[in-house]
Scaffold this motif. Structure first.
Motif, short mmCIF file in Angstrom:
data_model
loop_
_atom_site.label_atom_id
_atom_site.label_comp_id
_atom_site.label_asym_id
_atom_site.label_seq_id
_atom_site.Cartn_x
_atom_site.Cartn_y
_atom_site.Cartn_z
N ILE A 210 0.85 -1.20 0.00
CA ILE A 210 0.00 0.00 0.00
C ILE A 210 0.87 1.24 0.00
CG2 ILE A 210 -1.65 1.33 1.36
CD1 ILE A 210 -2.80 -1.39 2.32
N ARG A 211 1.91 1.23 0.84
CA ARG A 211 2.79 2.38 0.91
C ARG A 211 3.38 2.68 -0.47
NH1 ARG A 211 5.54 3.81 5.55
NH2 ARG A 211 5.61 1.70 6.33
N ALA A 212 3.90 1.62 -1.12
CA ALA A 212 4.52 1.81 -2.43
C ALA A 212 3.47 2.18 -3.47
CB ALA A 212 5.24 0.52 -2.83
N GLU A 234 -4.54 0.82 9.50
CA GLU A 234 -5.97 0.52 9.46
C GLU A 234 -6.37 0.04 8.08
OE1 GLU A 234 -8.69 3.71 10.26
OE2 GLU A 234 -10.40 2.33 10.23
N VAL A 235 -5.92 0.76 7.06
CA VAL A 235 -6.30 0.40 5.69
C VAL A 235 -5.77 -0.99 5.35
CG1 VAL A 235 -5.93 0.99 3.28
CG2 VAL A 235 -6.55 2.76 4.90
N VAL A 243 -5.42 -2.25 -3.95
CA VAL A 243 -5.21 -1.59 -5.24
C VAL A 243 -5.27 -0.09 -4.97
CG1 VAL A 243 -6.16 -1.21 -7.54
CG2 VAL A 243 -6.26 -3.49 -6.51
N CYS A 244 -4.16 0.60 -5.20
CA CYS A 244 -4.09 2.02 -4.87
C CYS A 244 -4.55 2.88 -6.03
CB CYS A 244 -2.67 2.39 -4.46
SG CYS A 244 -2.16 1.51 -2.98
N ALA A 286 -5.43 10.08 -2.28
CA ALA A 286 -5.04 8.72 -2.63
C ALA A 286 -5.82 7.77 -1.74
CB ALA A 286 -3.55 8.54 -2.43
N PHE A 287 -6.21 6.64 -2.27
CA PHE A 287 -6.98 5.69 -1.47
C PHE A 287 -6.75 4.27 -1.96
CE2 PHE A 287 -10.66 4.65 -4.24
CZ PHE A 287 -10.47 5.58 -5.25
N VAL A 288 -7.28 3.32 -1.18
CA VAL A 288 -6.99 1.92 -1.44
C VAL A 288 -8.29 1.15 -1.62
CG1 VAL A 288 -5.79 -0.12 -0.59
CG2 VAL A 288 -4.98 2.15 0.03
#
Lengths: 666, 295
Positions: A210-212, A234-235, A243-244, A286-288
């Protein structure tokens, strides 16, 4: 050795509980399977499963046990009880040394038996923070309905039941991308099969992905992502297949204060804020997502953008409504808001903070204008509690007050002091600087401490419902980090001051500093100026860490030991040293050195040059050492002895001007 | 969003949900004929979730939240809106799958949208009820609430039910791609008498907002609250659980109106909620006693 694998597959587990549950599962394996010597225990927590794998012995080894029973002469009931408790018969017992003995050879036991028995039983009592029953569960509870249990020993199912579920070897992948079950035969195959079925089961790997992914998505727009470790964790617990994606913020809504926009994004939507090259908030979020959608995510992005637009429209409404009134005009409404049943309304509290902020500002040497500003900010600092925005987002208290003070023309100093008056909110939060802001922030916390202590609502071992420890630490940090010179005793009273000192000790211990040094300094002089107190403590700490310091401390202890013994005989040995009785050169030298160092220490302490005072003490080392080397304290002549004991008492008293060295440990 | 022009109308969404849940064996009920704050208050949910007997129902319930009135000026808030409510006892093993299938039925494809189950511990202090479950998110939007009931009316349930609540307006706005609730297409936009949500409800939202915030006679409301409370107690005494519960629903709505009128202080508020909860508890106990008696 055998591979143990267990997966507990359920409906969605709250994100905040996953990591702790995985840890608990690993502990359970360690404790319950201890007879199988488990090693390489690895646990996993994800949205729909917790799992654990370990290498264990194939069987519990055979062992012998011996239990001593009652005395041979004991009444028959005692023997019966013993037999019942151990499930044994009379003929199993032997008699030895007047006692019954039960000797047993426990045969080896297959691992599966322990797993399906005691381990499964312990699993049924797994400690979720909140658990529930469902349609098929009977009395069994789990965090959410438990759907499958996979339990394997070297690939073979270990059969048992957990609530309504029988263990087997079938698991599931991603809910939408790979529906249906698959068969598990090892921990490694399970991980790989899950990856093929769109589940990253390792929490660290999900987090890193997620970070990347967020960084890459933002970089596409030439932006960076605002760091938020808590949100990232949390995410990572909300998705199995991260999927970012990146969405646009309505340009008109960039006019909202960034704190408002970003809080709504985070708290309501779990979105990350973005920054441009200069670090300014950028109009993207930005979100996931938990799915690689079949349209490349277009519908998901469009949907999320629309949701955010509606959320921020709400915030814009409050922002516009709130600014139609002056901050001051909300004060009467504070009368309707209870602060605490025994402490009156928020309005009453604002009045107290107003007076206290002025008092503190003056004590800090502020001029009349700054003291007026502190009082004004104190009066207004709680007014935003009745604003629409803070009603919606309580986390923005203070921050909104700052904006509304600006909009009401209160001026920068007052607005700034209102904005920061809750700070520091946590260990990593900054403390307010500047005399007006510091005075208001201190007044807020000191009022809280004073009032709750007054009504006896003090923290207990188990609870601190009014966050008084945090308030105390806030006072300490504001004073120390901005180097304020403030006598706290007249402001807080003895009881709260003791509480502050206790928190200061905890803080020093947390920082790995010696709090016995603080105790030693405090016992020499009950200094209520924390900045000076810490300067003394640090100077003493540094001195003690030096060779001179350690040596002098040893000499001090030797002296006080002698005094303790001799005082018990015919003490105390206080009083003036008679120079006429000083015979040996070493005792004359020590008396001279004490005279000089004593004067010097007094002068330096008055100048608050604590390091200097300590340096002066270093000069005592040589004469003290020489004294103990060449002078017999318990001399034959009574007068001579008394004079030498007085010399040692003088050494102790000179040192006590700086600190009570007897309080030092080690 | 795929082809939102051809997305279902507001009423077609309701009809699609009715057809779907009827196929799952739910009785399709009509709204309860009383004012209430949420579909959960309907006796088909509260009372029927108690006792051991199996039960399954779906219905639309008009929900009244007097304090949420915005005189028709806020595109997202209404003091009167519709909840679609499903209750199944015992909760079926495939509850989550059923729920997702129901979203497919109204045009939300989980392979195209991002569906999530986000922790939400549901609690109703006035009903003395709580349960565990999730908010259902679709692309970051809350489109429903899913709860496994654990306690209702202060009584631990015999058999946990599954309760699903859809906020119909919000869901329809999402399906139709509309940003203002009043622009929702209520019926077929190409039909002979196309009407929007605003055509149906805008006037009522304005009038009720004035009633809720400005006009409602608070002395009368307080009197009625007391009457409902007394009557509820009398009916419970006679073992008439559902008529008694009607009075509890009434008291709850009267409290909401008084709250909107701003005549209830913070301390009184907790006391009022406690009084309603006491009524709900008494009704729930009377219901359970009756169920055991009638077998």
């Amino acid at each position: 050795m055998a591979e143990f694998f267990l997966e507990l597959f359920s409906e969605e587990i709250p994100a905040r509980m996953q990591a702790a549950a995985a840890e608990q599962l690993a502990k359970l394996v360690g404790a319950q399977l201890a007879p199988l010597s488990p090693r390489d225990v690895v646990a996993f927590g994800a949205a729909r499963r917790i799992a654990v794998t370990a290498t264990i012995a194939a069987e519990v080894p055979a062992s012998a046990s011996e239990v001593r029973g009652p005395k041979l002469a004991a009444p028959p009931q005692a023997l019966e009880g013993f037999l019942r408790k151990n499930g044994a018969a009379r003929e199993d017992l032997v008699e030895e040394d007047g006692y019954f003995l039960l000797r047993r050879n426990l045969p080896s036991r297959p691992a599966g038996e322990l797993i399906a028995g005691e381990f499964a039983q312990a699993l049924a009592g797994f400690g979720w923070p909140k658990s529930m029953r469902w349609g098929q569960s009977g009395a069994f509870t789990w965090v959410r309905p438990l759907r499958r249990v996979v339990c394997l020993l070297d690939g073979a199912v270990v059969p048992f039941t957990l609530g309504p579920v029988s263990s087997g070897d079938e698991s599931e992948g991603h809910r939408f991308l790979a529906p249906g079950a698959f068969r598990v035969n090892s921990a490694a195959q399970w991980r790989e099969e899950l990856r093929a079925r769109f589940v990253i089961v390792d929490a660290d790997e999900r987090r890193e992905r997620i970070r990347a992914g967020l960084r890459a998505a933002a970089e596409d727009k030439g932006l960076g992502v605002a760091e938020d470790a808590g949100l990232l964790d949390e995410v990572a617990g909300l998705v199995e297949w991260p999927v970012c994606l990146i969405g646009a913020i309505d340009p008109g809504q960039m006019a909202l204060p960034p704190e408002v926009r970003e809080l709504s994004m985070k708290v309501n939507q779990r979105y990350f804020a973005t920054r441009d090259a200069a670090g300014t908030p950028a109009p993207y979020f930005a979100f996931v997502a938990n799915i690689a959608a079949n349209d490349g995510g277009a519908a998901i992005i469009a949907g999320n953008e629309r949701v955010l637009r509606a959320r921020l429209a709400d915030a814009e409404h409050f922002w516009a409504q709130d600014r139609k009134q002056r901050l001051e005009s909300w004060l009467p409404k504070l009368d309707a808001v209870t602060f605490h049943a025994k402490l009156g309304t928020q309005h009453a509290r604002a009045g107290r903070i107003e007076a206290l902020a002025r008092e503190i500002a003056l004590a800090l040497g502020a001029d009349a204008a700054a003291a007026d500003a502190a009082a004004r900010a104190g009066l207004l600092c709680k007014a935003d509690l009745v604003s629409g925005m803070v009603g919606e987002f309580p986390e923005l208290q203070g921050i909104m007050g700052g904006y509304y003070a600006e909009a009401s023309g209160e001026g920068d100093a007052i607005a700034g002091a209102i904005r920061t008056h809750y700070q520091p909110k946590g260990p990593s939060d900054e403390v307010p600087s500047g005399v007006v802001s510091a005075a208001v922030a201190l007044a807020d916390k000191i009022d809280t401490l004073r009032e709750f202590f007054r009504i006896g609502e003090t923290p207990t071992g188990s609870g601190d419902p009014f966050a008084l420890r945090r308030a105390a630490l806030g006072v300490i940090r504001i004073v120390l980090e901005t180097g304020l010179r403030l006598n706290l005793m007249p402001l807080v009273g003895a009881e709260v001051f003791d509480f502050l000192i206790e928190r200061l000790r905890v803080k020093l211990r947390g920082e790995g500093k010696r709090f016995d040094v603080l105790n030693a300094v405090l016992d020499a002089a009950r200094d209520d100026d924390l900045t000076r107190l810490i300067a003394r403590t640090e100077a003493l700490g540094a001195f003690l860490a030096s060779e001179d310091g350690a040596n002098l401390l040893a000499a001090y202890r030797r002296s006080t030991n002698i005094l303790r013994i001799e005082d018990a005989k015919d003490g105390p040995h206080e009083g003036t040293i008679d120079p006429g009785l000083l015979a040996e050169p070493a005792e004359i030298a020590l008396a001279d050195a004490l005279e000089a160092v004593g004067l010097e220490a007094r002068r330096r302490l008055e100048d608050e040059d604590f390091a200097g005072a300590m340096r002066g003490f270093a000069a005592l080392r040589a004469p003290v050492d020489a004294f103990f080397d060449h002078v017999t304290v318990n001399a034959a002549g009574a007068e001579l002895r008394r004079n030498r004991l007085r010399l040692l008492a003088r050494l102790r008293d000179v040192m006590h001007r700086v600190a009570d060295f007897s309080k030092l440990e080690g | 969003m795929q082809d939102q022009k051809h997305a279902l109308s507001f009423q077609d969404i309701i009809l699609a949900l009715h057809r779907f849940w009827a196929r799952q064996g739910c009785v399709i009920l009509q709204p309860y004929d009383m004012e209430m704050g949420a579909g959960t208050f309907h006796p088909a949910t509260t009372l029927r979730s108690l006792g051991p007997k199996p039960w399954a129902a779906a219905y639309v319930q008009p929900s009244r939240r007097p304090s949420d009135g915005r005189y028709g000026e806020n595109p997202n808030r209404l003091q009167h809106y519709y909840q679609y409510q499903v209750i199944m006892k015992p909760s079926p093993a495939e509850a989550q799958e059923l729920l997702l299938a129901s979203y497919r039925e109204i045009g939300l494809d989980p392979l195209r949208h991002d569906f999530r189950f986000v922790e939400d511990d549901w609690e109703s202090p006035t009903l003395g009820a709580w349960g565990l479950g999730w908010e259902i998110w679709c692309d970051g939007m809350e489109v429903g609430q899913f709860t496994y009931f654990q306690q209702v009316g202060g009584i631990a349930v015999d058999v946990p039910s599954f309760e699903m609540t859809y906020g119909l307006e919000r869901l329809a706005m999402y399906v139709q791609g509309v940003e203002n609730v009043y622009s929702l297409r209520f019926n077929d936009a190409e039909g002979p008498r196309a009407l929007s949500y605003g055509d149906v409800f805008l006037r009522a939202e304005k009038d009720y907002s004035a009633h809720n915030f400005e006009v409602a006679d608070t002395d009368m409301l307080m009197r009625h609250f007391g009457d409902a409370e007394t009557e509820c107690g009398a009916l419970v005494g006679r073992g008439l659980a559902q008529p008694a519960y009607d009075q509890c629903i009434k008291a709850s709505h009267l409290f909401n109106l008084l709250d909107a009128r701003g005549v209830i202080s913070v301390t009184e508020r907790a006391a009022y909620i406690g009084r309603v909860r006491a009524l709900a508890k008494a009704c729930a106990e009377a219901w359970v006693a009756g169920e055991k008696e009638h077998g």
